[in-house]
Scaffold this motif. Structure first.
Motif, PDB file in Angstrom:
ATOM      1  N   TYR A 117       0.865  -1.177   0.000  1.00  0.00           N
ATOM      2  CA  TYR A 117       0.000   0.000   0.000  1.00  0.00           C
ATOM      3  C   TYR A 117       0.904   1.230   0.000  1.00  0.00           C
ATOM      4  CZ  TYR A 117      -3.461  -3.451   1.508  1.00  0.00           C
ATOM      5  OH  TYR A 117      -4.277  -4.556   1.589  1.00  0.00           O
ATOM      6  N   PRO A 118       1.116   1.853  -1.169  1.00  0.00           N
ATOM      7  CA  PRO A 118       2.077   2.968  -1.240  1.00  0.00           C
ATOM      8  C   PRO A 118       1.706   4.156  -0.370  1.00  0.00           C
ATOM      9  CG  PRO A 118       1.495   2.162  -3.434  1.00  0.00           C
ATOM     10  CD  PRO A 118       0.549   1.533  -2.479  1.00  0.00           C
ATOM     11  N   SER A 119       0.426   4.359  -0.135  1.00  0.00           N
ATOM     12  CA  SER A 119      -0.009   5.538   0.627  1.00  0.00           C
ATOM     13  C   SER A 119      -0.068   5.291   2.124  1.00  0.00           C
ATOM     14  CB  SER A 119      -1.387   5.991   0.136  1.00  0.00           C
ATOM     15  OG  SER A 119      -2.334   4.935   0.263  1.00  0.00           O
ATOM     16  N   LEU A 120       0.221   4.063   2.569  1.00  0.00           N
ATOM     17  CA  LEU A 120       0.086   3.728   3.987  1.00  0.00           C
ATOM     18  C   LEU A 120       1.312   4.174   4.763  1.00  0.00           C
ATOM     19  CD1 LEU A 120      -1.616   2.325   6.179  1.00  0.00           C
ATOM     20  CD2 LEU A 120      -0.459   0.181   5.586  1.00  0.00           C
ATOM     21  N   GLY A 121       1.114   5.156   5.644  1.00  0.00           N
ATOM     22  CA  GLY A 121       2.184   5.625   6.514  1.00  0.00           C
ATOM     23  C   GLY A 121       1.923   5.242   7.956  1.00  0.00           C
ATOM     24  N   THR A 122       2.848   5.556   8.823  1.00  0.00           N
ATOM     25  CA  THR A 122       2.785   5.120  10.221  1.00  0.00           C
ATOM     26  C   THR A 122       2.388   6.266  11.143  1.00  0.00           C
ATOM     27  OG1 THR A 122       5.132   5.600  10.583  1.00  0.00           O
ATOM     28  CG2 THR A 122       4.560   3.385   9.819  1.00  0.00           C
ATOM     29  N   PHE A 123       1.746   5.895  12.251  1.00  0.00           N
ATOM     30  CA  PHE A 123       1.551   6.820  13.363  1.00  0.00           C
ATOM     31  C   PHE A 123       2.808   6.792  14.230  1.00  0.00           C
ATOM     32  CE2 PHE A 123      -2.840   5.259  12.550  1.00  0.00           C
ATOM     33  CZ  PHE A 123      -3.412   6.469  12.169  1.00  0.00           C
ATOM     34  N   HIS A 124       3.069   7.883  14.897  1.00  0.00           N
ATOM     35  CA  HIS A 124       4.190   7.918  15.844  1.00  0.00           C
ATOM     36  C   HIS A 124       3.621   8.002  17.253  1.00  0.00           C
ATOM     37  CE1 HIS A 124       8.343   8.370  17.070  1.00  0.00           C
ATOM     38  NE2 HIS A 124       7.969   9.354  17.864  1.00  0.00           N
TER      39      HIS A 124
ATOM     40  N   ILE B  31       4.681   7.707  21.250  1.00  0.00           N
ATOM     41  CA  ILE B  31       5.711   7.730  22.292  1.00  0.00           C
ATOM     42  C   ILE B  31       7.095   7.623  21.646  1.00  0.00           C
ATOM     43  CG2 ILE B  31       6.474   6.738  24.477  1.00  0.00           C
ATOM     44  CD1 ILE B  31       3.677   5.756  24.990  1.00  0.00           C
ATOM     45  N   ASP B  32       7.673   6.430  21.580  1.00  0.00           N
ATOM     46  CA  ASP B  32       9.039   6.309  21.082  1.00  0.00           C
ATOM     47  C   ASP B  32       9.148   5.392  19.871  1.00  0.00           C
ATOM     48  OD1 ASP B  32       8.357   4.037  22.451  1.00  0.00           O
ATOM     49  OD2 ASP B  32      10.309   3.746  23.396  1.00  0.00           O
ATOM     50  N   ARG B  33       8.032   5.120  19.186  1.00  0.00           N
ATOM     51  CA  ARG B  33       8.096   4.180  18.075  1.00  0.00           C
ATOM     52  C   ARG B  33       6.992   4.475  17.070  1.00  0.00           C
ATOM     53  NH1 ARG B  33       4.601  -0.419  19.020  1.00  0.00           N
ATOM     54  NH2 ARG B  33       3.376  -0.123  20.919  1.00  0.00           N
ATOM     55  N   ASP B  34       7.158   3.911  15.877  1.00  0.00           N
ATOM     56  CA  ASP B  34       6.141   4.001  14.842  1.00  0.00           C
ATOM     57  C   ASP B  34       5.140   2.870  15.013  1.00  0.00           C
ATOM     58  OD1 ASP B  34       7.326   6.231  13.698  1.00  0.00           O
ATOM     59  OD2 ASP B  34       8.634   5.022  12.424  1.00  0.00           O
ATOM     60  N   VAL B  35       3.882   3.156  14.676  1.00  0.00           N
ATOM     61  CA  VAL B  35       2.802   2.202  14.927  1.00  0.00           C
ATOM     62  C   VAL B  35       1.913   2.107  13.697  1.00  0.00           C
ATOM     63  CG1 VAL B  35       0.765   1.688  16.333  1.00  0.00           C
ATOM     64  CG2 VAL B  35       2.797   2.661  17.402  1.00  0.00           C
ATOM     65  N   LEU B  36       1.536   0.886  13.328  1.00  0.00           N
ATOM     66  CA  LEU B  36       0.460   0.593  12.388  1.00  0.00           C
ATOM     67  C   LEU B  36      -0.472  -0.399  13.076  1.00  0.00           C
ATOM     68  CD1 LEU B  36       2.256   0.257   8.928  1.00  0.00           C
ATOM     69  CD2 LEU B  36       0.554   1.957   9.566  1.00  0.00           C
ATOM     70  N   LEU B  37      -1.746  -0.075  13.150  1.00  0.00           N
ATOM     71  CA  LEU B  37      -2.705  -0.897  13.889  1.00  0.00           C
ATOM     72  C   LEU B  37      -3.258  -1.984  12.978  1.00  0.00           C
ATOM     73  CD1 LEU B  37      -4.636   1.931  15.778  1.00  0.00           C
ATOM     74  CD2 LEU B  37      -2.664   0.616  16.548  1.00  0.00           C
ATOM     75  N   LEU B  38      -3.279  -3.214  13.478  1.00  0.00           N
ATOM     76  CA  LEU B  38      -3.791  -4.365  12.736  1.00  0.00           C
ATOM     77  C   LEU B  38      -4.885  -5.028  13.558  1.00  0.00           C
ATOM     78  CD1 LEU B  38      -3.627  -6.342  10.335  1.00  0.00           C
ATOM     79  CD2 LEU B  38      -1.850  -7.576  11.590  1.00  0.00           C
ATOM     80  N   PHE B  39      -6.064  -5.187  12.958  1.00  0.00           N
ATOM     81  CA  PHE B  39      -7.212  -5.796  13.634  1.00  0.00           C
ATOM     82  C   PHE B  39      -7.683  -7.006  12.832  1.00  0.00           C
ATOM     83  CE2 PHE B  39      -7.470  -1.178  14.336  1.00  0.00           C
ATOM     84  CZ  PHE B  39      -7.380  -1.126  15.724  1.00  0.00           C
ATOM     85  N   VAL B  40      -8.000  -8.090  13.549  1.00  0.00           N
ATOM     86  CA  VAL B  40      -8.641  -9.256  12.935  1.00  0.00           C
ATOM     87  C   VAL B  40     -10.125  -9.145  13.250  1.00  0.00           C
ATOM     88  CG1 VAL B  40      -8.701 -11.765  12.760  1.00  0.00           C
ATOM     89  CG2 VAL B  40      -6.545 -10.611  13.253  1.00  0.00           C
ATOM     90  N   GLN B  41     -10.884  -8.585  12.306  1.00  0.00           N
ATOM     91  CA  GLN B  41     -12.295  -8.327  12.557  1.00  0.00           C
ATOM     92  C   GLN B  41     -13.147  -9.585  12.481  1.00  0.00           C
ATOM     93  OE1 GLN B  41     -12.541  -4.524   9.881  1.00  0.00           O
ATOM     94  NE2 GLN B  41     -14.138  -4.372  11.420  1.00  0.00           N
ATOM     95  N   ARG B  42     -12.751 -10.525  11.643  1.00  0.00           N
ATOM     96  CA  ARG B  42     -13.496 -11.786  11.557  1.00  0.00           C
ATOM     97  C   ARG B  42     -12.517 -12.894  11.215  1.00  0.00           C
ATOM     98  NH1 ARG B  42     -18.381 -10.904   8.273  1.00  0.00           N
ATOM     99  NH2 ARG B  42     -17.013 -10.985   6.455  1.00  0.00           N
ATOM    100  N   THR B  43     -12.572 -13.978  11.948  1.00  0.00           N
ATOM    101  CA  THR B  43     -11.679 -15.109  11.725  1.00  0.00           C
ATOM    102  C   THR B  43     -12.300 -16.074  10.726  1.00  0.00           C
ATOM    103  OG1 THR B  43     -12.611 -16.405  13.550  1.00  0.00           O
ATOM    104  CG2 THR B  43     -10.845 -14.854  14.092  1.00  0.00           C
ATOM    105  N   THR B  44     -11.603 -17.174  10.501  1.00  0.00           N
ATOM    106  CA  THR B  44     -12.089 -18.189   9.564  1.00  0.00           C
ATOM    107  C   THR B  44     -13.098 -19.132  10.203  1.00  0.00           C
ATOM    108  OG1 THR B  44     -10.199 -19.590  10.161  1.00  0.00           O
ATOM    109  CG2 THR B  44      -9.950 -18.139   8.239  1.00  0.00           C
ATOM    110  N   ALA B  45     -13.488 -18.896  11.452  1.00  0.00           N
ATOM    111  CA  ALA B  45     -14.381 -19.821  12.159  1.00  0.00           C
ATOM    112  C   ALA B  45     -15.842 -19.642  11.776  1.00  0.00           C
ATOM    113  CB  ALA B  45     -14.228 -19.635  13.671  1.00  0.00           C
ATOM    114  N   HIS B  46     -16.145 -18.635  10.952  1.00  0.00           N
ATOM    115  CA  HIS B  46     -17.548 -18.311  10.678  1.00  0.00           C
ATOM    116  C   HIS B  46     -17.866 -18.543   9.205  1.00  0.00           C
ATOM    117  CE1 HIS B  46     -17.568 -16.599  14.666  1.00  0.00           C
ATOM    118  NE2 HIS B  46     -16.531 -15.854  14.344  1.00  0.00           N
ATOM    119  N   PHE B  47     -17.698 -19.778   8.768  1.00  0.00           N
ATOM    120  CA  PHE B  47     -18.047 -20.153   7.400  1.00  0.00           C
ATOM    121  C   PHE B  47     -19.560 -20.027   7.207  1.00  0.00           C
ATOM    122  CE2 PHE B  47     -19.153 -23.281   4.173  1.00  0.00           C
ATOM    123  CZ  PHE B  47     -18.254 -22.992   3.176  1.00  0.00           C
TER     124      PHE B  47
END
Length: 984
Positions: free
Chosen positions: A541-548, A550-566
């Motif tokens: 994702y060329p436009s995806l940048g990081t949040f800063h 405290i002392d590090r860069d952050v990108l938030l990753l969420f698993v909104q739905r797993t594979t358990a709900h076929f």
């Protein structure tokens, strides 16, 4: 025998017993674990052609690594990992013969490495060097190395490493010397004085100063981008007026201007043009000025004057190289949103095309645009010239392209800067999905029987095929590979998934096989196979940048739905910041295939507000999707997907969020309520001021939502129960500062705050102690390490919180009616080593004993049972404490070699350890990430739920069959005996 001797013997016996559990046979190495080694984003690249070792590519990276890469296969020939942080930052790198010279931290570390073996040839340090002033290196001939560092120039003999001479520069307090160049037999040092002038110092090769002069330049500033062209001309850009300024180092009195607007470039769209020096010192005096997005202007400099040679629009990267007496210009541009990279070769002076250097090369879209090119020419068998082109991609990748138009090898160096990790379960097979689909249908008994019968026949057929496949193809070991075979293959083959068995990406019997989704700093997302470490898919994702934060860069990753709900498809969402606008941007994708989610736009969802916090709710909507709640700077809440707003309103009374302001040191808690327009807004409920004037917040740690607590208490020696203080809303806040009266005396504090009410549960301060501090929060305990300044050693502290022998609420914890202040038990231990990351194992139900994982600076990952870091360890072990299972207290924690879970496979600069549960309660999956990657399985309480591999099935089966036969015979004999007795 005294008590201390008994304690030592007792603890040694425990470790000796545990050693028999944790041993590893040589043939097991690499069976369930793998390692991948990287170098990071290349900052300096130098080619070394030919020789016994073949072509080697010397790189210096932003991750403070100097390495040699094999030009044939992309493997790391040797690697030197320098100091972390600014003290190891590489300012310059030069290659001369078989030597690689680097300058780090402004000249604090000058090192010379052997280019073949990577061994350190010699090392030196320049007094008074400042990391904030980058050093510069120039090499003259084959024996003289000159280094510019802050206020002086130091010359070394490259072979012996001895200092030849040192010269202090004039007026170094007002002038920032940043540029160094050789021109014939004269060395030039160039410094900049803000809004005043440029200082030029010329030095002879024997170290005597030749001339020193100043040239007026009221337009120049220390942040101006400048370059020295061929050692004869200084070229700078006046960023305010858009004028290119050129000065001759030998006899220039004034700068000669060249207005860039003459080439019809809208300079207002360029925030800061980037000067790129083209070619080597023997090439023509030509520079490329980046005047826009993928837009360059070629400028030739001669006799102190400049002229525009060519305007190059839509060019991603370019390079000047020599072929005999001809100088060539290579340009690379990508066809619109395709996997084709067009490389054009032309004569630099005449502009005539060179067809044998022009190719259309497959360059996958997930690499982004190439940012730099490094080409070399070689003679082919037919007498023509073959081009080998090394590209440094926008995604930090290194790809070597050959004259045939294919990628010889690829290094995914984005994996050296991982920011977020999640392990996602693989979906069940189609057959198992059909079996689950049987439930909830309205079929009659006959239809259900036929469906079940056909499904089980399919299972039997699939099992036969899998058994045949296992017998034909033995299991491959991946021990110690620095880069996977798939990544060394051509890009065409590595992106082809046709050879991948369709049944491979299905859930195994014990759910040990997973997809590891990792999000990296440059905005590239990978799906790694947990069994081999190979990239199943990758998306950039060329436009995806990081949040800063405290002392590090952050990108938030969420698993909104797993594979358990076929049949619903799994969904992962990454939240970052747009690199151009600075506003948040959100991408949703399928974690198994990497394809964009059907419910989200492929170009991402751009948000027109500033984010201060974002969380994923534990509740699910009717589609089994966890909504993401985002809080903006105006204290308004937004829900994604937007269709779940009603669900969030339903649970708004129990939804709370907090923010941390690093600048003011204030932590604020918010509740969620509805305004007059029925919109979700934040209502401030509490604030905690950590006194920013004395200390700064450095870490804020919460508990993992995935963690399960099996036992609510521990059984004491008197058979009573000590209940754990299990507050799911507890926040651990770490602050660091210095004593006002003693500047050299540091301290840090640990605050435990209820995230709903803001109640201060516990607070402690460690004086004469400092970081770097790693803190981990799990169940009812907190573990952190620190450096004890007084004792000059690394220590590990543990806090455990208990309610007491009476539990206030046995059903659910509530912060509005909390239990009495907890009983805090704490203890400190001496830890033998420096820790770069800290984590604990996590299992499916939380029954297995915890194991703490320590990433050591020496490259090992140490696993110690939580039993050894128990604050209740007594100095004198009583009979009751022994029955409880406590270990006698010893101030120093052990560091047994057989508890290093990565054994001899060292991993460096680890800044995170991610653990995830497997289907087996005894097993926890571990991924250590940083400069290197290491994956393995750990079993803190042994594998108690699976039979061992050496289990003797034949013997047990023989005994069982024998007992059955004996039982049948004995029964018949007993019946006959009873019948005979009846007849008597």
């Amino acid at each position: 025998m005294n008590t201390l001797d008994f304690s030592i013997i007792f603890q040694f016996a425990i470790l000796l017993f545990d050693r028999n559990i944790q041993c590893l046979y040589e043939d097991q190495a690499g069976t369930f674990d793998w390692r991948q080694q990287y170098v990071g984003r290349a900052q300096f690249v130098e080619y070394i052609q030919g020789g016994q070792s073949g072509t080697r590519i010397i790189v210096g990276t932003e991750q403070n690594v100097v390495a040699a890469i094999n030009g044939k296969n992309g493997q790391i020939g040797w690697r030197q990992v320098l100091e972390k942080g600014p003290s190891g930052h590489i300012n310059d790198l030069k290659v001369s013969g078989n030597y690689v010279v680097t300058a780090s931290a402004g000249g604090e570390h000058i090192r010379c490495f052997n280019a073949i073996s990577g061994s350190l040839h010699w090392e030196s340090s320049i007094p008074g060097a400042l990391p904030s002033h980058p050093a510069s290196i120039q090499i003259h001939g084959s024996d003289l190395v000159a280094v510019l560092s802050y206020d002086r120039i130091v010359a070394y003999n490259i072979e012996a490493g001895n200092e030849l001479w040192s010269l202090a520069l004039t007026d170094s307090t007002k002038v920032k010397y940043s540029y160094l160049a050789f021109s014939e037999e004269v060395l030039y040092a160039v410094g900049i004085s803000d809004r005043s002038h440029v200082s030029l110092n010329s030095v002879r090769l024997d170290g005597t100063e030749k001339t020193s002069r100043s040239v007026a330049a009221v337009w120049i500033a220390s942040d101006n981008k400048c370059s020295i062209l061929k050692g004869s001309h200084l070229v700078c850009v006046d960023k305010n007026s858009g004028i290119l300024q050129i000065l001759s180092l030998a006899n220039g009195v004034n700068f000669a201007p060249l207005v860039l607007q003459d080439v019809k470039v809208d300079y207002n769209k360029v925030s800061f043009p980037n000067l790129q020096l083209l070619g080597d010192p023997h090439s023509p005096a030509v520079i490329a000025v980046e005047v826009g997005d993928q837009e360059y202007v070629l400028v030739a400099v001669e006799n102190g004057k400049a002229r525009v040679v060519k305007h190059l629009p839509k060019v991603a990267a370019l390079q000047v190289m020599g072929m005999g007496e001809q100088w060539l210009l290579l340009t690379a541009r990508r066809s619109d949103n395709t996997d084709v990279l067009n490389v054009f070769g032309s004569d630099l002076l005449t502009g005539s095309p060179v067809h044998e250097l022009s190719h259309s090369i497959k360059y996958p879209i997930h690499h982004g645009n190439p940012q730099r090119l490094y080409g070399t020419l070689s003679k082919l068998r037919d007498g023509s010239s073959g081009l080998s082109l090394l590209t440094c991609g926008e995604d930090h990748s290194l790809v070597l392209l050959t004259h045939s138009g294919k990628a010889l090898w690829t290094r995914e160096e984005a994996l050296a800067s991982i920011l977020s990790v999640e392990m996602v379960d693989l979906p069940v097979s189609q057959i198992m999905a059909k079996m689950e689909d049987e439930f909830g249908t309205n079929d009659n008994i006959l239809q259900m029987f036929l469906k079940r019968f056909s499904t089980q026949l399919s299972q039997l057929w699939t099992f036969a095929l899998q058994l045949k496949h296992r017998l034909r193809i033995p299991r491959q070991h991946h021990a110690g590979g620095s880069i996977s075979e798939t990544e060394r293959m051509s890009e065409e083959d590595s992106d082809d998934d046709e050879g991948l068995d369709e049944t491979y990406l299905t859930r195994d019997e014990f759910n040990l096989h997973k997809i590891i989704v990792v999000v990296t700093g440059p905005g590239k997302v990978f799906g790694l196979d947990s069994n081999t470490g190979v990239s199943i898919w990758k998306t950039f994702y060329p436009s995806l940048g990081t949040f800063h934060r405290i002392d590090r860069d952050v990108l938030l990753l969420f698993v909104q739905r797993t594979t358990a709900h076929f049949p619903h498809q799994p969904v992962c969402t990454v939240l970052g910041k747009d690199k151009v606008s600075g506003l948040p941007i959100m991408f949703s994708f399928h974690p198994i295939t990497g394809l964009p989610s059907e419910s989200a736009p492929s170009e991402g969802r751009r948000l027109n507000y500033k984010i201060v916090n974002a969380v994923m709710l534990t509740q699910m909507d009717e589609h089994f999707l966890h909504p993401i709640v985002v809080m903006d700077s105006e204290k308004k809440f937004h829900v994604y997907p937007q269709s779940d707003v009603d669900l969030v309103k339903q649970f708004s009374a129990s939804l709370f969020m907090f923010t941390t302001d690093i600048e003011t040191g204030i932590i604020t808690g918010y509740g969620v309520e509805l305004d007059k327009k029925q919109q979700l807004i934040g209502n401030p409920l509490w604030t905690v001021d950590t006194n920013r004037n004395l200390q700064a917040i450095t870490k804020v740690v919460t508990k993992r939502a995935l963690e399960h607590v099996h036992s609510q208490g521990i059984v004491l020696e008197d058979r009573s129960v000590q209940y754990k203080y299990l507050n799911p809303n507890l926040i651990a806040v770490l602050t660091e500062g210095e004593e006002a009266q003693q500047k050299a005396s540091a301290f840090f504090s640990v605050y435990l705050i209820d995230g709903v009410t803001g109640n201060l549960v516990f607070h402690c301060t460690h004086k004469k102690s400092k970081g770097p501090i790693q803190l981990m929060h799990s169940e009812n305990w907190i573990v952190y390490n620190y450096w004890n300044q007084k004792q000059r050693r690394m220590e590990l502290a543990v806090l455990e919180l208990y309610e007491g022998t009476r539990q206030s609420n046995a059903t659910a914890f509530t912060s509005f009616h909390p239990p009495p202040p907890p009983i805090v038990m704490r203890q400190a231990y001496i830890f033998p080593g420096h820790i770069s990351a800290l984590a604990t194992t996590i299992t499916e139900k939380g029954i297995t004993s915890k194991q703490l994982l320590f990433a050591l600076e020496t490259g090992g990952v140490l696993g110690l049972p939580k039993l050894l870091i128990d604050p209740r360890r007594p100095e004198v072990l009583s009979q009751e404490a022994r029955e409880e299972g406590l270990v006698p207290y010893l101030p120093e924690l052990p560091r047994p070699a057989d508890h290093i879970i990565n054994y001899h496979q060292s991993v460096f600069n680890i800044h995170g350890i991610h653990t995830a549960p497997a289907g087996l309660e005894s097993t926890s999956l571990v991924l250590c990430y940083g400069l290197d990657l290491f994956y393995t399985r750990v079993m803190p309480s042994k594998m108690f739920d699976v039979l061992k591999e050496d289990f003797d099935y034949f013997f047990i089966s023989s005994v069982l069959i024998g007992m059955i036969v004996v039982s049948v015979i004995t029964q018949r004999l007993a019946v006959r005996k009873a019948l005979n007795r009846a007849w008597k």
